[in-house]
Design a protein around this motif. Structure first.
Motif, short mmCIF file in Angstrom:
data_model
loop_
_atom_site.label_atom_id
_atom_site.label_comp_id
_atom_site.label_asym_id
_atom_site.label_seq_id
_atom_site.Cartn_x
_atom_site.Cartn_y
_atom_site.Cartn_z
N CYS A 1 0.82 -1.21 0.00
CA CYS A 1 0.00 0.00 0.00
C CYS A 1 0.86 1.27 0.00
CB CYS A 1 -0.93 -0.01 1.21
SG CYS A 1 -2.14 -1.37 1.17
N GLY A 2 2.17 1.11 -0.17
CA GLY A 2 3.05 2.28 -0.25
C GLY A 2 3.30 2.97 1.06
N ARG A 3 2.99 2.31 2.15
CA ARG A 3 3.17 2.94 3.47
C ARG A 3 4.59 2.76 3.99
NH1 ARG A 3 -2.34 2.55 5.07
NH2 ARG A 3 -3.50 3.07 3.18
N CYS A 4 5.28 1.78 3.41
CA CYS A 4 6.64 1.49 3.88
C CYS A 4 7.41 0.87 2.73
CB CYS A 4 6.60 0.55 5.08
SG CYS A 4 8.21 0.21 5.82
N SER A 5 7.58 1.60 1.67
CA SER A 5 8.17 1.06 0.45
C SER A 5 9.61 0.62 0.71
CB SER A 5 8.14 2.10 -0.67
OG SER A 5 8.69 1.58 -1.84
N SER A 6 9.87 -0.62 0.34
CA SER A 6 11.20 -1.16 0.56
C SER A 6 11.82 -1.68 -0.73
CB SER A 6 11.15 -2.29 1.60
OG SER A 6 12.39 -2.92 1.70
N GLY A 7 11.00 -2.41 -1.51
CA GLY A 7 11.49 -2.91 -2.78
C GLY A 7 12.14 -4.27 -2.73
N SER A 8 12.39 -4.80 -1.53
CA SER A 8 12.96 -6.15 -1.42
C SER A 8 12.61 -6.72 -0.06
CB SER A 8 14.48 -6.10 -1.57
OG SER A 8 15.08 -5.48 -0.45
N SER A 9 12.62 -8.05 0.03
CA SER A 9 12.25 -8.71 1.28
C SER A 9 13.22 -8.37 2.40
CB SER A 9 12.18 -10.23 1.07
OG SER A 9 13.44 -10.72 0.67
N SER A 10 14.44 -8.04 2.08
CA SER A 10 15.44 -7.74 3.11
C SER A 10 15.09 -6.47 3.87
CB SER A 10 16.83 -7.60 2.48
OG SER A 10 16.84 -6.54 1.54
N GLY A 11 14.19 -5.67 3.32
CA GLY A 11 13.79 -4.44 4.00
C GLY A 11 12.69 -4.63 5.00
N TYR A 12 12.29 -5.88 5.26
CA TYR A 12 11.19 -6.15 6.19
C TYR A 12 11.64 -7.10 7.29
CZ TYR A 12 8.31 -4.21 2.42
OH TYR A 12 7.76 -3.41 1.46
N PRO A 13 12.54 -6.70 8.17
CA PRO A 13 12.98 -7.59 9.24
C PRO A 13 11.83 -7.95 10.17
CG PRO A 13 13.68 -5.32 9.66
CD PRO A 13 13.14 -5.36 8.27
N GLY A 14 11.84 -9.19 10.66
CA GLY A 14 10.78 -9.62 11.56
C GLY A 14 9.60 -10.23 10.83
N ILE A 15 9.46 -9.97 9.54
CA ILE A 15 8.38 -10.55 8.76
C ILE A 15 8.93 -11.63 7.85
CG2 ILE A 15 6.57 -10.08 7.07
CD1 ILE A 15 5.98 -8.76 9.66
N VAL A 16 10.06 -11.35 7.23
CA VAL A 16 10.69 -12.30 6.31
C VAL A 16 11.90 -12.91 7.00
CG1 VAL A 16 11.75 -12.59 4.06
CG2 VAL A 16 9.94 -10.89 4.37
N PRO A 17 11.97 -14.23 7.15
CA PRO A 17 13.12 -14.85 7.83
C PRO A 17 14.40 -14.68 7.02
CG PRO A 17 11.72 -16.52 6.84
CD PRO A 17 10.99 -15.23 6.71
N THR A 18 15.48 -14.45 7.71
CA THR A 18 16.77 -14.32 7.04
C THR A 18 17.33 -15.71 6.75
OG1 THR A 18 17.88 -14.22 9.19
CG2 THR A 18 17.29 -12.13 8.14
N GLU A 19 18.00 -15.86 5.60
CA GLU A 19 18.58 -17.15 5.26
C GLU A 19 19.85 -17.39 6.05
OE1 GLU A 19 19.28 -17.60 1.14
OE2 GLU A 19 17.16 -17.75 0.60
N CYS A 20 20.10 -18.67 6.34
CA CYS A 20 21.36 -19.02 6.98
C CYS A 20 22.49 -18.80 5.98
CB CYS A 20 21.36 -20.48 7.40
SG CYS A 20 20.17 -20.88 8.71
N ARG A 21 23.64 -18.42 6.46
CA ARG A 21 24.81 -18.29 5.59
C ARG A 21 25.27 -19.67 5.16
NH1 ARG A 21 28.49 -13.74 8.78
NH2 ARG A 21 26.95 -12.04 8.65
N GLY A 22 25.93 -19.70 4.02
CA GLY A 22 26.44 -20.97 3.52
C GLY A 22 25.34 -21.90 3.07
N VAL A 23 24.42 -21.36 2.26
CA VAL A 23 23.31 -22.16 1.76
C VAL A 23 23.80 -23.41 1.05
CG1 VAL A 23 21.41 -22.19 0.09
CG2 VAL A 23 21.70 -20.23 1.61
#
Length: 628
Positions: A533-555
């Motif tokens: 809705c354009g209230r918090c434009s980020s453009g990528s999942s990395s801009g939404y901490p707490g909602i999108v889980p971060t990947e483990c390093r060394g996939v």
């Protein structure tokens, strides 16, 4: 200290509405409050002639189940904190057992005094294999497309790996609980974790009757714990264009599944609309409680829907909010959050236009908030390239809901998953504050495996190191109703037993206090940047901490083969699971009850018997014809 209403019919609602007062009570005293309320409800209604001592035993059982569920939740949350560790990933390869294709290390044919699996027989000579020393893992078939029935999604692989840390706890708890349940003439039942991505791990280990069919996210115990009590209205476009691309059929399937996912803690109504709108369920004016009986009635009505007429958004929303207002005024509501699921494939072709529809929704949601303190969230789903996206998206954005556009060519069976994802928003509100120790119960139901009544207590699981807490899934613990029947001397299906679970299930309303940025993160997950809705434009999942889980390093270090073995791959259920009592391997002598195999097919012996019978019958008919 206060006044208690003894109007029996209104008592559950009064308890629900007093939830706001209950929230001021310290959490450690809340169950005592609920236990008192339960005792008052039973006394006020003259529900039982059971003694206070018996009711105390019931309280002990239910309190223990809730405490066990929360302890199990803590174990999964602790396991998640280790998901990216080197040990977690290194030890994961070939470290789990598949519920469809694996043999188990310590499998044994079930003792019929503990459990009888009807698909294998009546328990006198045949039963099914299980293993109490390990867990099994399952996925919906669509998620296990890799070689050897492995998932290809990295997060799914990580989930299998980190949940292994909870296996020892699950196994030991099952063993420790045996003595407790023995005093009630029963045994402990399954404990399990259903992840938000569809992975399912359970103890004891058993083999699936139908491979790849089970999805924990579509089960009532999962939805109840991840969203809490709620009023749900499903609004379905039944205009003529819904006949195209099989949309009407898919909408019916999706609505049916969503209704069956609800629990006795919820209220529900269906509003089909085209030129006009109507309400399915109850008296045609209000929402009804989602008991098993009521859900079946609504499902039957949904299956009778057909596509015809034009598209009138205004009438659909007007009838929806009339039903909600009437339900609340008649004290037939959960007293908790309201979810409106609006499904359409077209543009407005009749009635007031877009501006009037948006104005109506805004006015009515404000009215429900001002007059009754109720939060209403509208989730909109636009099917096909010709569907309205402007009005539906504005409505979702204005109410703190989520808009989703679904391409006809991408529908398949995904509409069910897309529409049922509404509870993810509610789940985010259950991870903090007064909701920390939220548990949910479901109405007693027939366990598929045993054919006996049981119930489930469940609780949501989170990564609480981020803000808001990240929803990971739901833990559940089954138990057969034998214990309560033994104590109280009443049937698991009685109305008084149901009243207990209604009170337990509606004891706490989750609060939803998400920021606009957090809401936009959820929208991004469902439909990318176009759904926000354009209230918090980020453009990528990395801009939404707490909602999108971060990947483990060394996939690249993630294991690609999770299963200890695939020895049973390609075999039918009775070939994998059915066994003779006391044995540890499948038996071709055990193919199911009354001559039928596990999949419902006639056994070889039955087929031969029928063939001989037909021959004899044919000879008899010929003889009669000859001598007549």
């Amino acid at each position: 200290a206060g006044t208690v209403s003894c109007k029996v019919g209104a008592l559950p609602h009064k308890l629900i509405e007093s939830n706001r007062t209950m929230m001021t009570i310290p959490r450690r005293f809340r169950f005592r409050f609920l236990a008192l309320a339960l005792a008052l409800a039973i006394t006020a209604g003259g529900v039982l002639g059971a003694s206070l001592e018996k009711e105390q035993q019931v309280k002990t059982i239910l309190t223990r189940m809730e405490a066990d569920c929360l302890a199990f939740r803590d174990e999964i949350e602790a396991a998640y904190s280790q998901r990216c560790s080197t040990d977690t990933l290194n030890q994961c390869a070939r470290g789990s057992y598949n519920d469809c294709t694996s043999t188990f290390p310590n499998q044994i044919c079930m003792d019929p005094s503990e459990l009888v699996i009807q698909q294998c027989g009546d328990g006198r000579s045949c039963n099914a294999l299980w293993d109490k020393s390990i867990s099994t893992v399952a996925f919906p078939a669509a998620l296990a497309q890799g070689e050897g029935n492995n998932p290809t999604d990295n997060e799914l692989v990580e989930t299998v790996c980190y949940t292994r840390h909870a296996e020892d706890y699950m196994v030991q708890k099952y063993e420790d609980d045996s003595a407790f349940w023995a005093q009630f003439g029963t045994s402990p039942s399954w404990s399990y974790f259903g992840a938000h991505n569809g992975m399912f791990r359970q103890v004891p280990a058993t083999l699936a009757n139908v491979c790849g069919k089970y999805d924990p996210r579509l089960r009532p115990w999962y939805v109840a714990a991840s969203s809490g009590p709620k009023d749900v209205v499903i609004v379905i476009d039944t205009s003529g264009s819904m006949d195209e691309y099989g949309r009407m059929r898919l909408a019916i399937e999706a609505a049916t599944t969503i209704v069956m996912m609800l629990t006795v803690a919820d209220r529900v109504a269906i509003v089909p609309f085209s030129d006009s709108a109507r309400i399915l369920g109850g008296d045609g004016a209000t929402l009804i409680r989602a008991t098993n009986e009521n859900k079946q009635k609504i499902v039957n009505a949904i299956k009778g829907l057909s596509a015809n007429g034009s598209t009138n958004f205004y009438e659909a929303f007007a009838r929806t909010f009339d039903a909600l207002d009437t339900t609340i005024r008649q004290e037939s509501t959960t007293g908790c959050n309201i979810a409106v699921l609006f499904l359409t494939d077209g543009q407005i072709t009749e009635g007031p236009g877009s501006d009037a529809v948006i104005s109506l929704v805004n006015e009515q949601t404000a009215n429900l908030s001002t007059r009754y303190g109720r939060k209403t969230v509208v989730f909109t789903f636009s099917l096909g390239l010709n569907a309205d996206t402007t009005t539906t998206k504005q409505i979702a954005c204005a109410t703190g809901g989520i808009f989703t556009q679904v391409d006809d060519y991408a529908l398949g069976g995904d509409l069910v998953t897309i529409m049922s994802s509404y509870f993810k928003l509610f789940a985010l509100g259950l991870g903090e504050g007064d909701n920390d120790d939220f548990t949910a119960w479901v109405e007693p139901y027939q366990f598929f495996t045993e054919g006996k009544p049981g119930t489930t207590v469940s609780a949501p699981v989170y990564d609480r190191t981020v803000d808001p807490p990240l929803f990971l899934g739901v833990v559940g613990i089954d138990f057969l109703m034998t214990a309560l029947e033994e104590v109280l001397g009443e049937s698991a299906t009685s109305s008084t037993m149901l009243d207990r679970f209604v009170l337990l299930s509606t004891a706490q309303c989750p609060a939803i206090n998400l920021t606009e940025c957090q809401l936009d993160a959820l929208r991004y997950l469902g439909g990318g940047e176009e759904a926000t809705c354009g209230r918090c434009s980020s453009g990528s999942s990395s801009g939404y901490p707490g909602i999108v889980p971060t990947e483990c390093r060394g996939v690249s270090d993630l294991p690609r083969n999770l299963w200890d073995n695939n020895d049973m791959e390609g075999k039918e259920y009775h070939e994998r699971a059915c066994c003779e009592i006391g044995e540890a391997v499948p038996s071709d002598q055990c193919t199911g009850p009354r001559g039928f195999g596990a999949a419902g097919n006639l056994s070889t012996g039955a087929i031969i018997g029928i063939a001989i019978g037909i021959i004899i019958l044919g000879l008899g008919v010929c003889c009669c014809c000859y001598f007549s």
